[in-house]
Design an enzyme around this catalytic site. Structure first.
Site, short mmCIF file in Angstrom:
data_model
loop_
_atom_site.label_atom_id
_atom_site.label_comp_id
_atom_site.label_asym_id
_atom_site.label_seq_id
_atom_site.Cartn_x
_atom_site.Cartn_y
_atom_site.Cartn_z
N HIS A 270 0.83 -1.20 0.00
CA HIS A 270 0.00 0.00 0.00
C HIS A 270 0.87 1.25 0.00
O HIS A 270 1.94 1.29 0.61
CB HIS A 270 -0.97 0.00 1.18
CG HIS A 270 -0.36 0.30 2.53
ND1 HIS A 270 -0.29 1.56 3.06
CD2 HIS A 270 0.19 -0.52 3.45
CE1 HIS A 270 0.26 1.52 4.25
NE2 HIS A 270 0.58 0.26 4.53
N ASP A 282 5.95 3.12 6.89
CA ASP A 282 4.59 2.62 6.66
C ASP A 282 3.82 3.56 5.73
O ASP A 282 3.15 4.46 6.20
CB ASP A 282 3.87 2.46 7.99
CG ASP A 282 2.51 1.78 7.86
OD1 ASP A 282 2.26 1.13 6.84
OD2 ASP A 282 1.72 1.92 8.81
N GLU A 314 -5.38 1.27 2.34
CA GLU A 314 -5.08 0.16 3.24
C GLU A 314 -5.28 0.57 4.68
O GLU A 314 -5.85 -0.18 5.49
CB GLU A 314 -3.63 -0.30 3.01
CG GLU A 314 -3.25 -1.59 3.75
CD GLU A 314 -2.64 -1.36 5.13
OE1 GLU A 314 -2.29 -2.35 5.79
OE2 GLU A 314 -2.50 -0.20 5.55
N GLU A 315 -4.83 1.78 5.01
CA GLU A 315 -4.91 2.24 6.39
C GLU A 315 -6.36 2.42 6.84
O GLU A 315 -6.66 2.39 8.03
CB GLU A 315 -4.16 3.57 6.55
CG GLU A 315 -2.67 3.51 6.23
CD GLU A 315 -1.87 2.73 7.26
OE1 GLU A 315 -2.46 2.09 8.15
OE2 GLU A 315 -0.63 2.75 7.16
N ASP A 342 5.18 -4.56 3.24
CA ASP A 342 4.62 -3.52 4.10
C ASP A 342 5.54 -3.35 5.31
O ASP A 342 5.88 -4.33 5.98
CB ASP A 342 3.22 -3.94 4.54
CG ASP A 342 2.43 -2.82 5.20
OD1 ASP A 342 2.97 -1.72 5.36
OD2 ASP A 342 1.25 -3.05 5.54
#
Length: 443
Positions: A270, A282, A314-315, A342
């Site tokens: 992501h 991240d 994604e988050e 990730d």
């Protein structure tokens, strides 16, 4: 990486509260990369005709190996600003990735998708002419309210202390109660708005788990101190919230060999981030490795059956990977393997997550090449994009460096990235991809 939440399954308590909880835990070759321009966290107006397919413009150059300096260039470009789903920053990052992939000779697609319950919708609180960034809690309606404020402590009975809050905006501190309970308590006292100030550094998002009657937002501890002082003085505040009841549009970036109609192996990660952080580890780190792997695997032309994917949202709850996996499943075109990268930039060894034969093979290949690689597992109540494919029966391998200490915080910056582990994960992933592609193509 993201935190699991009930029903929707979205990271670590370092930054986000679990759904509805007001917890007190701490929470390349081709064109040269250019930084993704900073952008405000505002709702993104979907393009009526987003680009769907784009032809390649070049060919990949350089060695057919993972080069960490090239990966770091991508990481710096992506981490130049937040890439929150549904914001212009996310779309700029997608366009950056598309430009790189086209330069390597791939056909690219910008895949729009929509999701609800957006936990990162940015609003603001205004006080004395100053605007403070706020995150709209899931369940909050949109709109603007302006009124005198009142400090209510934890928004529990002791904090409200029997006061009539009619026509006032309540300002509460995080902790002690669920967000829903805070809301219900101040609503019952007559409040017409609620601001929740973090009890630890940084911003946070929350889920009311109900449909609120007035705007409810959260602010960081740093920005919230002035609001706590203002509320104690009864100053006038204004809350502007975009609401969370409408759909948010975000984007996946997909690349493949020109003319290919099927993905046998998908390599992805992501590219979105949470608010208030550059999101270097991240997951600019994983995205940068995906882009560098794309180059290394295309030096002699893009490989048949190989697809690259950078996932949005994604988050917010694995929405991007889920959208792609479901689209492929509907077309009976799921890949044989999905390799996920990730949080790949800080740590001392390669951690491989997955119970598949391919995960065991990844460790075997890395070890034989002198790369320390070990089986691992995700922390409780966390998830990543491989899960969207694993849930549909795809064999998955998840590469991570295993250090989550800075993610979802202002400390997640490029200067904390360790090139050695970024390179090791890129090398390990490349070995596995080269091993899996021939067998995947035979199935």
């Amino acid at each position: 990486m993201h935190p699991a939440r009930p029903l929707l399954a979205p990271l670590l308590a370092l930054f986000l509260a679990a759904a509805a909880c007001s917890d007190t835990a701490p929470a390349p070759a081709g064109p040269a990369p250019s930084p993704v321009a900073p952008s405000p966290s505002v709702a993104l107006t979907p393009s009526p005709t987003p680009p769907s397919a784009r032809a390649p413009t070049g060919t990949a150059a350089g060695p057919a190996s993972h080069e960490v300096d090239r990966a770091l260039e991508h990481l710096l470009a992506l981490a130049a600003s937040p890439r929150v789903a549904g914001t212009p920053g996310e779309l700029r990052a997608a366009e950056y990735a598309i430009a790189q992939l086209r330069a390597f000779g791939y056909e690219t697609e910008l895949m729009p998708f929509e999701f609800d319950g957006d936990r990162f919708r940015a609003g603001e609180v205004r006080h004395a002419g100053q605007a403070i960034e706020a995150l709209t809690m899931a369940g909050s309606p949109g709109g603007t309210v302006e009124a005198p404020s009142a400090y209510v402590g934890l928004a529990d009975p002791a904090g409200i202390a029997g006061r009539d809050l009619s026509g006032r905006i309540a300002v509460a501190e995080r902790g002690g109660l669920t967000f829903a309970a805070k809301y219900e308590n101040v609503r019952a006292a007559g409040a017409i708005g609620l601001v929740v100030v973090n009890n630890q550094p940084g911003p946070f998002s929350g889920n009311l788990t109900l449909a609120a009657a007035f705007p409810v937002v959260s602010v960081s501890q740093e920005d919230g101190q002035s609001l706590l002082d203002a509320a104690r003085a009864g100053d006038t505040l204004a809350i502007t919230s975009p609401g969370t009841t409408s759909l948010t549009t975000a984007y996946n970036v997909i690349a493949r060999r020109p003319g290919d109609t099927r993905c046998s192996v998908i390599v992805g990660g992501h590219y979105d981030s949470v608010p208030g952080t550059p999101g270097a580890n991240d997951n600019a780190s994983g995205s940068a490795n995906v882009l560098e792997l794309a180059r290394a695997l295309a030096v002699d032309g893009p490989r048949p059956g190989l697809c690259l994917a950078l996932f949005g949202a994604e988050e917010s709850g694995l929405y991007g990977s889920k959208a792609l996996a479901e689209r492929l499943a509907a077309a009976s075109a799921l890949p044989r393997y999905m390799i996920n990268l990730d949080v790949t930039g800080i740590g001392s060894r390669v951690e491989v997550i997955g119970e598949s034969a391919a995960a065991a093979r990844a460790i075997e290949l890395a070890t034989a090449a002198g790369i320390e690689a070990v089986p691992s597992s995700l922390p409780p109540n966390t998830g990543s994009d491989h899960m969207s494919f694993a849930d549909l029966g795809v064999e998955t391998v998840f590469f991570t460096s295993g250090d989550f200490s800075t993610i979802h915080s202002p400390l997640d910056t490029p200067d904390a990235i360790q090139p050695a582990i970024l390179d090791a994960i890129g090398d390990a992933a490349l070995l596995l991809i080269l091993d899996l592609l021939p067998q995947a193509g035979r199935q």
